[in-house]
Scaffold this active site. Structure first.
Site, PDB file in Angstrom:
ATOM      1  CB  SER A   1      -0.802  -0.051   1.365  1.00 43.79           C
ATOM      2  OG  SER A   1      -1.392   1.100   1.426  1.00 43.79           O
TER       3      SER A   1
ATOM      4  CE1 TYR B   1      -3.895  -2.439   5.451  1.00 44.29           C
ATOM      5  CE2 TYR B   1      -3.291  -0.290   5.162  1.00 44.29           C
ATOM      6  CZ  TYR B   1      -3.734  -1.587   4.902  1.00 44.29           C
ATOM      7  OH  TYR B   1      -3.909  -1.620   3.309  1.00 44.29           O
TER       8      TYR B   1
ATOM      9  CE  LYS C   1      -1.509  -4.493   3.535  1.00 41.58           C
ATOM     10  NZ  LYS C   1      -1.922  -5.774   2.866  1.00 41.58           N
TER      11      LYS C   1
HETATM   12  P1  NAD Z   1     -11.254  -6.533   1.642  1.00 42.12           P
HETATM   13  O1  NAD Z   1     -11.466  -6.605   2.987  1.00 42.12           O
HETATM   14  O2  NAD Z   1     -12.297  -6.324   0.661  1.00 42.12           O
HETATM   15  O3  NAD Z   1     -10.608  -8.062   1.077  1.00 42.12           O
HETATM   16  C1  NAD Z   1      -9.468  -8.719   1.689  1.00 42.12           C
HETATM   17  C2  NAD Z   1     -10.327 -10.064   1.785  1.00 42.12           C
HETATM   18  O4  NAD Z   1      -9.503 -11.102   2.671  1.00 42.12           O
HETATM   19  C3  NAD Z   1     -11.700 -10.348   2.104  1.00 42.12           C
HETATM   20  O5  NAD Z   1     -12.464 -11.243   1.347  1.00 42.12           O
HETATM   21  C4  NAD Z   1     -11.345 -11.040   3.720  1.00 42.12           C
HETATM   22  O6  NAD Z   1     -12.495 -11.808   4.088  1.00 42.12           O
HETATM   23  C5  NAD Z   1      -9.997 -11.767   3.435  1.00 42.12           C
HETATM   24  N1  NAD Z   1      -9.440 -12.142   4.572  1.00 42.12           N
HETATM   25  C6  NAD Z   1      -9.089 -11.380   5.734  1.00 42.12           C
HETATM   26  N2  NAD Z   1      -8.279 -12.034   6.455  1.00 42.12           N
HETATM   27  C7  NAD Z   1      -8.105 -13.232   5.949  1.00 42.12           C
HETATM   28  C8  NAD Z   1      -7.534 -14.533   6.579  1.00 42.12           C
HETATM   29  N3  NAD Z   1      -6.919 -14.504   7.641  1.00 42.12           N
HETATM   30  N4  NAD Z   1      -7.806 -15.613   5.849  1.00 42.12           N
HETATM   31  C9  NAD Z   1      -8.370 -15.702   4.656  1.00 42.12           C
HETATM   32  N5  NAD Z   1      -9.098 -14.610   4.082  1.00 42.12           N
HETATM   33  C10 NAD Z   1      -8.883 -13.224   5.017  1.00 42.12           C
HETATM   34  O7  NAD Z   1      -9.950  -5.501   1.207  1.00 42.12           O
HETATM   35  P2  NAD Z   1      -9.622  -4.996  -0.403  1.00 42.12           P
HETATM   36  O8  NAD Z   1      -9.520  -3.493  -0.396  1.00 42.12           O
HETATM   37  O9  NAD Z   1      -9.764  -5.857  -1.453  1.00 42.12           O
HETATM   38  O10 NAD Z   1      -7.766  -5.416  -0.136  1.00 42.12           O
HETATM   39  C11 NAD Z   1      -7.247  -6.237  -0.550  1.00 42.12           C
HETATM   40  C12 NAD Z   1      -5.912  -6.255  -0.037  1.00 42.12           C
HETATM   41  O11 NAD Z   1      -5.201  -4.950  -0.560  1.00 42.12           O
HETATM   42  C13 NAD Z   1      -5.634  -6.023   1.423  1.00 42.12           C
HETATM   43  O12 NAD Z   1      -4.183  -6.613   2.035  1.00 42.12           O
HETATM   44  C14 NAD Z   1      -5.440  -4.509   1.645  1.00 42.12           C
HETATM   45  O13 NAD Z   1      -4.750  -4.382   2.818  1.00 42.12           O
HETATM   46  C15 NAD Z   1      -4.744  -4.354   0.349  1.00 42.12           C
HETATM   47  N6  NAD Z   1      -4.934  -2.603  -0.014  1.00 42.12           N
HETATM   48  C16 NAD Z   1      -6.169  -2.198  -0.023  1.00 42.12           C
HETATM   49  C17 NAD Z   1      -6.408  -0.726  -0.367  1.00 42.12           C
HETATM   50  C18 NAD Z   1      -7.784  -0.321  -0.471  1.00 42.12           C
HETATM   51  O14 NAD Z   1      -7.747   1.023  -0.281  1.00 42.12           O
HETATM   52  N7  NAD Z   1      -8.676  -1.096  -0.452  1.00 42.12           N
HETATM   53  C19 NAD Z   1      -5.170  -0.051  -0.647  1.00 42.12           C
HETATM   54  C20 NAD Z   1      -3.805  -0.445  -0.367  1.00 42.12           C
HETATM   55  C21 NAD Z   1      -3.818  -1.995  -0.240  1.00 42.12           C
HETATM   56  N1  UFG Z   2     -12.043  11.897   3.591  1.00 43.05           N
HETATM   57  C1  UFG Z   2     -12.950  12.554   3.891  1.00 43.05           C
HETATM   58  N2  UFG Z   2     -14.306  12.503   4.414  1.00 43.05           N
HETATM   59  C2  UFG Z   2     -14.581  10.921   4.479  1.00 43.05           C
HETATM   60  C3  UFG Z   2     -13.522   9.890   4.135  1.00 43.05           C
HETATM   61  C4  UFG Z   2     -12.391  10.437   3.646  1.00 43.05           C
HETATM   62  O1  UFG Z   2     -12.881  13.962   3.595  1.00 43.05           O
HETATM   63  O2  UFG Z   2     -15.633  10.432   4.895  1.00 43.05           O
HETATM   64  C5  UFG Z   2     -11.173  12.318   2.822  1.00 43.05           C
HETATM   65  C6  UFG Z   2      -9.649  11.770   3.708  1.00 43.05           C
HETATM   66  O3  UFG Z   2      -9.488  13.005   4.605  1.00 43.05           O
HETATM   67  C7  UFG Z   2      -8.449  11.950   2.609  1.00 43.05           C
HETATM   68  C8  UFG Z   2      -9.326  11.394   1.362  1.00 43.05           C
HETATM   69  O4  UFG Z   2     -10.654  11.596   1.520  1.00 43.05           O
HETATM   70  O5  UFG Z   2      -8.149  13.210   2.317  1.00 43.05           O
HETATM   71  C9  UFG Z   2      -9.171  10.002   0.808  1.00 43.05           C
HETATM   72  O6  UFG Z   2      -9.546   9.079   2.269  1.00 43.05           O
HETATM   73  P1  UFG Z   2      -9.637   7.631   2.259  1.00 43.05           P
HETATM   74  O7  UFG Z   2      -9.986   7.162   3.633  1.00 43.05           O
HETATM   75  O8  UFG Z   2     -10.586   6.920   1.178  1.00 43.05           O
HETATM   76  O9  UFG Z   2      -8.119   7.022   1.856  1.00 43.05           O
HETATM   77  P2  UFG Z   2      -6.947   7.276   2.575  1.00 43.05           P
HETATM   78  O10 UFG Z   2      -5.652   7.696   1.322  1.00 43.05           O
HETATM   79  O11 UFG Z   2      -6.854   7.791   3.786  1.00 43.05           O
HETATM   80  O12 UFG Z   2      -6.436   5.771   2.787  1.00 43.05           O
HETATM   81  C10 UFG Z   2      -6.598   4.700   1.696  1.00 43.05           C
HETATM   82  C11 UFG Z   2      -6.607   3.507   2.477  1.00 43.05           C
HETATM   83  C12 UFG Z   2      -5.262   2.977   3.069  1.00 43.05           C
HETATM   84  C13 UFG Z   2      -4.384   3.072   2.365  1.00 43.05           C
HETATM   85  C14 UFG Z   2      -4.267   4.401   1.335  1.00 43.05           C
HETATM   86  C15 UFG Z   2      -3.115   4.396   0.376  1.00 43.05           C
HETATM   87  O13 UFG Z   2      -7.723   3.446   3.474  1.00 43.05           O
HETATM   88  O14 UFG Z   2      -5.605   1.712   3.731  1.00 43.05           O
HETATM   89  O15 UFG Z   2      -5.372   4.499   0.749  1.00 43.05           O
HETATM   90  O16 UFG Z   2      -3.450   3.157  -0.370  1.00 43.05           O
HETATM   91  F1  UFG Z   2      -3.112   2.652   2.840  1.00 43.05           F
END
Ligand code: NAD
Ligand code: UFG
Length: 337
Positions: free
Chosen positions: A124, A148, A152
């Site tokens: 991430s 978190y 990572k």
């Molecule tokens: P998500 O929660 O939708 O998907 C994660 C999946 O993993 C879920 O289906 C959950 O049930 C499963 N899971 C969690 N723990 C588990 C375990 N112990 N065993 C088996 N399955 C398990 O999240 P996402 O947004 O699809 O994110 C996927 C990956 O990408 C995550 O590792 C997350 O940290 C990373 N990531 C997400 C974002 C974002 O903004 N969505 C940004 C950067 C990185």
């Molecule tokens: N924001 C608002 N109101 C809300 C939610 C978010 O103003 O209700 C703003 C935040 O302050 C930020 C922007 O919208 O400026 C984006 O916020 P998000 O929560 O959507 O995303 P972040 O950048 O804070 O974090 C996300 C994921 C993290 C990940 C990161 C980088 O939640 O897990 O992107 O990939 F690490």
């Protein structure tokens, strides 16, 4: 080639499964459904026109994973499974270290025991902490401000150590920026539990009337309009990055670390306006105090991904908002009927 997709029922995983199948990969989804529903995979089955094998199990459980590796000859793993809520990680750090770090450790052990040493890991942009400048390249200093992010960072280090110990491992660390949007069918998308933490699900739920009003966290940052700037990337572009990473994996002889972003930042108010334009909905908002831990601006330099994977994000902010809205408006309660 058979790919195990851990967390394949989740938001990014389910979208990636579609492109993997379309690219000709055989896949098996492994998920414990702690943050997903089986319905997502049933809908992916409909999109791709076949039944994707699914194993319900936990990555922290050796027996569960062994079951998967004994049932299928797995060549590589895309490892999405993990907990991802920043605020929750501050309240429950041990749950994050257990699920994310220990879970990945067990996964790697079981992979090695079955001679499978190829992994694409979901990292991430959070590992850049508060970057000194933008756009962010892969060699920027790393830091974390919450459990978190630390999970990572630590997993990245663990995987690098694994490669040092045994260069047969093929490891790609993909650092995602802010995934939004949904598959163009509108049948799968992001379905957060409870009140959404992230911007787009909150906007979409406000537009549909589930939430009364969006709080914009801070309008006094040093950005174009004072609100936070992020690099929003369409989830299907992100999914495509995984397919390209797998396609190229065998050509790499080191641990690859790659940003997946668009290279363009949008402020909260710019995203809000784009969403209103494409959905035709008015989204009420108020300016609220800054959210603890937020940074002003974060966007990628994606040129390394272009060079090494021949990948770049193709979809713009309007398409991201349009697809988010199609998913939200056709599924007001997400996967719950
Ligand atoms: P998500 O929660 O939708 O998907 C994660 C999946 O993993 C879920 O289906 C959950 O049930 C499963 N899971 C969690 N723990 C588990 C375990 N112990 N065993 C088996 N399955 C398990 O999240 P996402 O947004 O699809 O994110 C996927 C990956 O990408 C995550 O590792 C997350 O940290 C990373 N990531 C997400 C974002 C974002 O903004 N969505 C940004 C950067 C990185
Ligand atoms: N924001 C608002 N109101 C809300 C939610 C978010 O103003 O209700 C703003 C935040 O302050 C930020 C922007 O919208 O400026 C984006 O916020 P998000 O929560 O959507 O995303 P972040 O950048 O804070 O974090 C996300 C994921 C993290 C990940 C990161 C980088 O939640 O897990 O992107 O990939 F690490």
């Amino acid at each position: 080639m058979r790919i195990l997709v851990t967390g394949g029922a989740g938001y990014i995983g389910s979208h990636t499964c579609i492109l993997l199948v379309e690219a000709g990969y055989d896949i098996v989804v492994f998920d414990n459904f702690c943050n997903a529903s089986k319905e997502s995979i049933l809908r992916v089955d409909k999109i791709v026109g076949k039944t994707i094998p699914l194993i319900e199990g936990d990555i922290r459980n050796k027996e569960d994973l062994t079951r998967a590796f004994e049932a299928y000859a797995i060549d590589a793993v895309i490892h999405f499974a993990g907990l991802k809520a920043v605020g929750e990680s501050v309240e429950k750090p041990l749950a994050y270290y257990d699920n994310n770090i220990y879970g990945t450790l067990i996964l790697c052990e079981v992979m090695a025991a079955h001679g499978c040493k190829s992994i694409v890991f979901s990292s991430s942009a959070t590992v850049y902490g508060d970057p000194h400048s933008t756009p962010i390249t892969e060699d920027f200093p790393l830091s974390a401000t919450n459990p978190y992010g630390r999970s990572k960072l630590f997993i990245e280090e663990m995987l690098r150590d694994l490669y040092v110990s045994d260069s047969e491992w093929q490891i790609i660390l993909l650092r995602y920026f802010n995934p939004i949007g949904a598959h163009e069918s509108g049948t799968i998308g992001e379905d957060p539990n409870g009140i959404p933490n992230n911007l787009l699900p909150f906007i979409a739920q406000t537009a549909i009337g589930t939430r009364a009003c969006l709080s914009v966290f801070g309008d006094d940052y040093d950005t174009v309009d004072g609100t936070g700037v992020r690099d929003y990337i369409h989830v299907m572009d992100l999914a495509d990055g995984h397919v390209k990473a797998l396609d190229k994996m065998h050509t790499f002889s080191e641990v690859m670390t790659i940003n997946l972003g668009t290279g363009k930042g949008y402020s909260v108010l710019e995203v809000l306006k784009a969403f209103e334009r494409t959905s035709g909905k008015n989204v009420p908002y108020v300016i609220a105090p800054r959210r603890t831990g937020d940074i002003a601006s974060c966007f990628a330099d994606p040129s390394y991904a272009q060079k090494i994977l021949q990948w770049r994000a193709k979809r713009g902010i309007e398409e991201m908002c349009k697809d988010s809205w199609r998913w939200q408006s056709s599924n007001p309660n997400g996967y719950k009927c």
